[in-house]
Scaffold this active site. Structure first.
Site: not given
Length: 275
Positions: A155, A104
Protein backbone atom coordinates in the site's frame (compact mmCIF):
# COMPACT_ATOMS: atom_id res chain seq x y z
CA UNK A 1 -19.78 5.33 24.30
CA UNK A 2 -18.65 6.96 21.06
CA UNK A 3 -20.50 10.27 20.49
CA UNK A 4 -22.39 10.69 17.21
CA UNK A 5 -19.82 13.18 15.88
CA UNK A 6 -17.11 10.49 15.93
CA UNK A 7 -19.28 7.73 14.47
CA UNK A 8 -18.38 8.79 10.95
CA UNK A 9 -14.71 7.95 11.56
CA UNK A 10 -14.84 5.06 14.05
CA UNK A 11 -17.08 2.00 13.65
CA UNK A 12 -17.73 1.41 17.34
CA UNK A 13 -16.03 0.08 20.42
CA UNK A 14 -16.62 -3.65 19.90
CA UNK A 15 -15.83 -6.19 17.17
CA UNK A 16 -19.57 -6.75 16.70
CA UNK A 17 -20.13 -3.04 16.05
CA UNK A 18 -17.24 -2.99 13.57
CA UNK A 19 -18.51 -6.08 11.74
CA UNK A 20 -22.00 -4.60 11.56
CA UNK A 21 -20.46 -1.57 9.85
CA UNK A 22 -18.60 -3.93 7.50
CA UNK A 23 -21.91 -5.55 6.57
CA UNK A 24 -23.18 -2.15 5.46
CA UNK A 25 -20.21 -1.25 3.26
CA UNK A 26 -20.06 -4.79 1.84
CA UNK A 27 -23.68 -4.37 0.74
CA UNK A 28 -22.53 -1.35 -1.30
CA UNK A 29 -19.63 -3.16 -2.94
CA UNK A 30 -16.81 -1.97 -0.68
CA UNK A 31 -14.50 -4.32 1.20
CA UNK A 32 -13.08 -3.49 4.63
CA UNK A 33 -9.77 -3.41 6.48
CA UNK A 34 -10.42 -3.67 10.21
CA UNK A 35 -8.05 -2.03 12.67
CA UNK A 36 -8.33 -2.33 16.45
CA UNK A 37 -7.25 1.04 17.79
CA UNK A 38 -4.16 0.98 19.98
CA UNK A 39 -0.43 1.65 19.58
CA UNK A 40 2.89 2.39 21.26
CA UNK A 41 2.64 -0.09 24.11
CA UNK A 42 5.79 -0.44 26.19
CA UNK A 43 4.49 -3.29 28.34
CA UNK A 44 3.94 -6.78 27.02
CA UNK A 45 0.53 -7.40 28.59
CA UNK A 46 -1.53 -4.96 26.44
CA UNK A 47 0.45 -5.94 23.34
CA UNK A 48 -0.36 -9.60 23.89
CA UNK A 49 -3.98 -8.72 24.63
CA UNK A 50 -4.36 -6.84 21.34
CA UNK A 51 -2.71 -9.71 19.47
CA UNK A 52 -5.25 -12.05 21.09
CA UNK A 53 -8.02 -9.68 20.00
CA UNK A 54 -6.80 -9.78 16.40
CA UNK A 55 -6.79 -13.59 16.42
CA UNK A 56 -10.38 -13.52 17.68
CA UNK A 57 -11.33 -10.85 15.13
CA UNK A 58 -9.96 -12.91 12.25
CA UNK A 59 -12.02 -15.88 13.44
CA UNK A 60 -15.13 -13.69 13.65
CA UNK A 61 -14.57 -12.44 10.10
CA UNK A 62 -14.37 -16.03 8.87
CA UNK A 63 -17.43 -17.15 10.84
CA UNK A 64 -19.49 -14.23 9.55
CA UNK A 65 -18.26 -14.54 5.98
CA UNK A 66 -17.40 -10.83 5.85
CA UNK A 67 -15.51 -9.33 2.92
CA UNK A 68 -12.83 -7.99 5.24
CA UNK A 69 -9.22 -8.30 6.33
CA UNK A 70 -7.23 -6.94 9.27
CA UNK A 71 -4.45 -4.40 9.74
CA UNK A 72 -2.04 -4.27 12.69
CA UNK A 73 0.45 -1.70 13.92
CA UNK A 74 3.87 -3.02 14.99
CA UNK A 75 3.96 -0.82 18.09
CA UNK A 76 0.53 -2.15 19.03
CA UNK A 77 1.59 -5.79 19.15
CA UNK A 78 4.91 -5.46 20.89
CA UNK A 79 7.54 -3.56 18.93
CA UNK A 80 7.91 -1.04 21.75
CA UNK A 81 8.58 -3.92 24.11
CA UNK A 82 11.11 -5.58 21.82
CA UNK A 83 11.58 -6.82 18.28
CA UNK A 84 11.14 -10.44 19.39
CA UNK A 85 7.76 -9.71 20.99
CA UNK A 86 6.55 -8.02 17.81
CA UNK A 87 7.72 -10.90 15.65
CA UNK A 88 6.14 -13.47 17.95
CA UNK A 89 2.75 -11.75 18.09
CA UNK A 90 2.69 -11.02 14.37
CA UNK A 91 3.47 -14.66 13.58
CA UNK A 92 0.68 -15.74 15.89
CA UNK A 93 -1.81 -13.46 14.11
CA UNK A 94 -0.72 -14.44 10.60
CA UNK A 95 -0.75 -18.16 11.43
CA UNK A 96 -4.24 -17.98 12.94
CA UNK A 97 -5.91 -15.72 10.37
CA UNK A 98 -7.71 -17.07 7.34
CA UNK A 99 -8.03 -13.51 6.02
CA UNK A 100 -5.42 -11.17 4.56
CA UNK A 101 -3.21 -9.40 7.11
CA UNK A 102 -1.89 -5.87 6.58
CA UNK A 103 1.08 -4.50 8.53
CA UNK A 104 0.78 -0.75 8.97
CA UNK A 105 3.85 1.45 8.74
CA UNK A 106 4.65 3.85 11.56
CA UNK A 107 7.50 6.35 11.97
CA UNK A 108 10.84 5.87 10.21
CA UNK A 109 12.46 4.13 13.17
CA UNK A 110 10.15 1.14 12.60
CA UNK A 111 10.63 0.86 8.85
CA UNK A 112 13.36 -1.78 8.67
CA UNK A 113 11.88 -4.20 11.18
CA UNK A 114 8.44 -3.80 9.60
CA UNK A 115 9.70 -4.52 6.08
CA UNK A 116 11.72 -7.50 7.32
CA UNK A 117 8.64 -8.96 8.99
CA UNK A 118 6.52 -8.38 5.91
CA UNK A 119 8.98 -10.03 3.56
CA UNK A 120 9.33 -13.06 5.78
CA UNK A 121 5.58 -13.64 6.16
CA UNK A 122 4.75 -12.72 2.58
CA UNK A 123 7.13 -15.38 1.30
CA UNK A 124 6.01 -17.98 3.85
CA UNK A 125 2.30 -17.45 3.11
CA UNK A 126 2.63 -16.95 -0.65
CA UNK A 127 1.48 -13.37 -0.47
CA UNK A 128 -1.26 -13.38 2.19
CA UNK A 129 0.35 -10.39 3.94
CA UNK A 130 0.64 -6.74 2.91
CA UNK A 131 2.63 -3.72 4.05
CA UNK A 132 2.36 0.05 3.83
CA UNK A 133 5.10 2.38 2.54
CA UNK A 134 5.17 6.18 2.66
CA UNK A 135 5.89 8.42 -0.31
CA UNK A 136 7.25 11.26 1.82
CA UNK A 137 10.25 9.18 2.94
CA UNK A 138 13.27 9.59 0.68
CA UNK A 139 14.21 5.91 1.13
CA UNK A 140 10.95 4.53 -0.25
CA UNK A 141 12.11 4.08 -3.86
CA UNK A 142 14.87 1.79 -2.61
CA UNK A 143 12.40 -0.07 -0.42
CA UNK A 144 10.06 -0.63 -3.36
CA UNK A 145 12.89 -1.98 -5.48
CA UNK A 146 13.54 -4.50 -2.71
CA UNK A 147 9.85 -5.45 -2.51
CA UNK A 148 9.11 -5.68 -6.23
CA UNK A 149 9.50 -9.47 -6.38
CA UNK A 150 8.03 -10.21 -2.94
CA UNK A 151 4.57 -11.82 -3.07
CA UNK A 152 1.78 -9.89 -1.38
CA UNK A 153 0.43 -6.38 -1.66
CA UNK A 154 2.06 -3.04 -0.96
CA UNK A 155 0.00 0.00 0.00
CA UNK A 156 1.40 3.38 -1.01
CA UNK A 157 0.35 6.37 1.11
CA UNK A 158 1.67 9.90 1.20
CA UNK A 159 2.73 9.63 4.85
CA UNK A 160 1.32 11.30 7.96
CA UNK A 161 4.28 11.22 10.37
CA UNK A 162 6.22 14.41 11.03
CA UNK A 163 9.69 13.29 9.95
CA UNK A 164 12.80 15.47 9.64
CA UNK A 165 13.79 17.11 6.36
CA UNK A 166 16.91 14.94 6.28
CA UNK A 167 14.88 11.80 5.60
CA UNK A 168 11.54 13.07 4.31
CA UNK A 169 10.06 15.50 1.81
CA UNK A 170 8.28 18.28 3.67
CA UNK A 171 6.48 20.25 0.96
CA UNK A 172 3.14 18.93 -0.26
CA UNK A 173 4.04 19.43 -3.92
CA UNK A 174 7.22 17.37 -3.53
CA UNK A 175 5.36 14.60 -1.70
CA UNK A 176 2.77 14.55 -4.48
CA UNK A 177 5.54 14.32 -7.05
CA UNK A 178 7.14 11.43 -5.16
CA UNK A 179 3.78 9.67 -4.90
CA UNK A 180 3.27 9.86 -8.66
CA UNK A 181 6.79 8.61 -9.36
CA UNK A 182 6.51 5.72 -6.91
CA UNK A 183 3.05 4.73 -8.09
CA UNK A 184 4.31 4.61 -11.67
CA UNK A 185 7.22 2.42 -10.59
CA UNK A 186 4.89 0.04 -8.77
CA UNK A 187 2.56 -0.40 -11.71
CA UNK A 188 5.55 -1.10 -13.96
CA UNK A 189 7.42 -3.49 -11.67
CA UNK A 190 4.92 -5.17 -9.33
CA UNK A 191 2.96 -8.30 -10.26
CA UNK A 192 0.90 -9.09 -7.17
CA UNK A 193 -1.15 -5.93 -6.97
CA UNK A 194 -0.84 -2.31 -5.93
CA UNK A 195 -2.86 -0.73 -3.12
CA UNK A 196 -3.46 2.97 -3.73
CA UNK A 197 -3.89 4.51 -0.29
CA UNK A 198 -5.17 7.93 -1.21
CA UNK A 199 -8.24 10.16 -1.17
CA UNK A 200 -6.69 12.39 -3.85
CA UNK A 201 -8.79 12.18 -7.05
CA UNK A 202 -5.70 12.97 -9.15
CA UNK A 203 -3.77 10.01 -7.74
CA UNK A 204 -6.74 7.68 -8.13
CA UNK A 205 -7.11 8.75 -11.76
CA UNK A 206 -3.39 8.23 -12.31
CA UNK A 207 -3.75 4.69 -10.94
CA UNK A 208 -6.54 3.99 -13.42
CA UNK A 209 -4.37 5.25 -16.28
CA UNK A 210 -1.38 3.18 -15.12
CA UNK A 211 -3.57 0.09 -14.85
CA UNK A 212 -4.81 0.63 -18.40
CA UNK A 213 -1.20 0.94 -19.56
CA UNK A 214 0.41 -1.92 -17.64
CA UNK A 215 -2.45 -4.21 -16.66
CA UNK A 216 -1.25 -4.45 -13.06
CA UNK A 217 -4.09 -5.36 -10.66
CA UNK A 218 -4.82 -2.69 -8.08
CA UNK A 219 -7.20 -1.55 -5.40
CA UNK A 220 -8.03 1.80 -3.80
CA UNK A 221 -7.99 2.19 -0.03
CA UNK A 222 -9.65 5.04 1.84
CA UNK A 223 -10.44 5.84 5.45
CA UNK A 224 -13.86 5.42 6.95
CA UNK A 225 -15.58 8.80 7.06
CA UNK A 226 -13.56 10.43 4.27
CA UNK A 227 -15.07 10.76 0.76
CA UNK A 228 -17.38 7.83 1.38
CA UNK A 229 -19.65 8.68 -1.54
CA UNK A 230 -16.62 8.51 -3.82
CA UNK A 231 -15.72 5.13 -2.31
CA UNK A 232 -19.07 3.65 -3.26
CA UNK A 233 -18.95 5.20 -6.73
CA UNK A 234 -15.41 3.92 -7.36
CA UNK A 235 -16.41 0.41 -6.26
CA UNK A 236 -18.45 0.06 -9.44
CA UNK A 237 -15.21 -0.03 -11.46
CA UNK A 238 -12.35 -1.06 -9.16
CA UNK A 239 -11.81 -2.91 -5.88
CA UNK A 240 -12.21 -0.46 -3.00
CA UNK A 241 -11.29 -1.11 0.62
CA UNK A 242 -12.42 1.07 3.50
CA UNK A 243 -10.03 1.27 6.47
CA UNK A 244 -12.34 0.73 9.45
CA UNK A 245 -11.01 1.51 12.95
CA UNK A 246 -12.82 0.45 16.08
CA UNK A 247 -12.21 0.05 19.81
CA UNK A 248 -12.25 1.90 23.11
CA UNK A 249 -9.19 4.02 22.22
CA UNK A 250 -11.19 5.98 19.68
CA UNK A 251 -10.65 9.53 20.96
CA UNK A 252 -7.00 10.00 19.96
CA UNK A 253 -7.68 8.54 16.51
CA UNK A 254 -10.69 10.81 15.95
CA UNK A 255 -8.69 13.82 17.14
CA UNK A 256 -5.92 13.04 14.62
CA UNK A 257 -8.42 12.76 11.78
CA UNK A 258 -9.81 16.19 12.65
CA UNK A 259 -6.33 17.76 12.87
CA UNK A 260 -5.11 16.21 9.61
CA UNK A 261 -7.77 17.57 7.30
CA UNK A 262 -9.47 20.96 7.33
CA UNK A 263 -12.49 19.41 5.62
CA UNK A 264 -12.82 16.96 8.50
CA UNK A 265 -12.72 19.81 11.02
CA UNK A 266 -15.42 21.68 9.09
CA UNK A 267 -17.50 18.52 8.95
CA UNK A 268 -17.20 18.11 12.71
CA UNK A 269 -18.14 21.74 13.31
CA UNK A 270 -21.25 21.38 11.12
CA UNK A 271 -22.20 18.24 13.03
CA UNK A 272 -21.88 20.05 16.37
CA UNK A 273 -23.91 23.05 15.24
CA UNK A 274 -26.53 20.86 13.63
CA UNK A 275 -27.26 18.79 16.75
Amino acid sequence: MIPPIANDFVAGETPEAALTHVDGVNDRGVSAILNLLGEHYEDRSPADADADAYVELAAAIADRGSDACISVKPSQIGLGVGDAVFRENLARIVDAADCFVWIDMEDHETTDVTLDAFERHARETDGRVGVCVQANLKRTRDDLERLADVPGKVRLVKGAYDESAEIAYKKKARVDEAYRELLSFMFREFDDGVAVGSHDPAMIELARELHDEHGTPYEVQMLMGVRERAQFDLAEDVAVYQYVPYGSKWFSYFYRRIRERKSNALFALRAIVGR
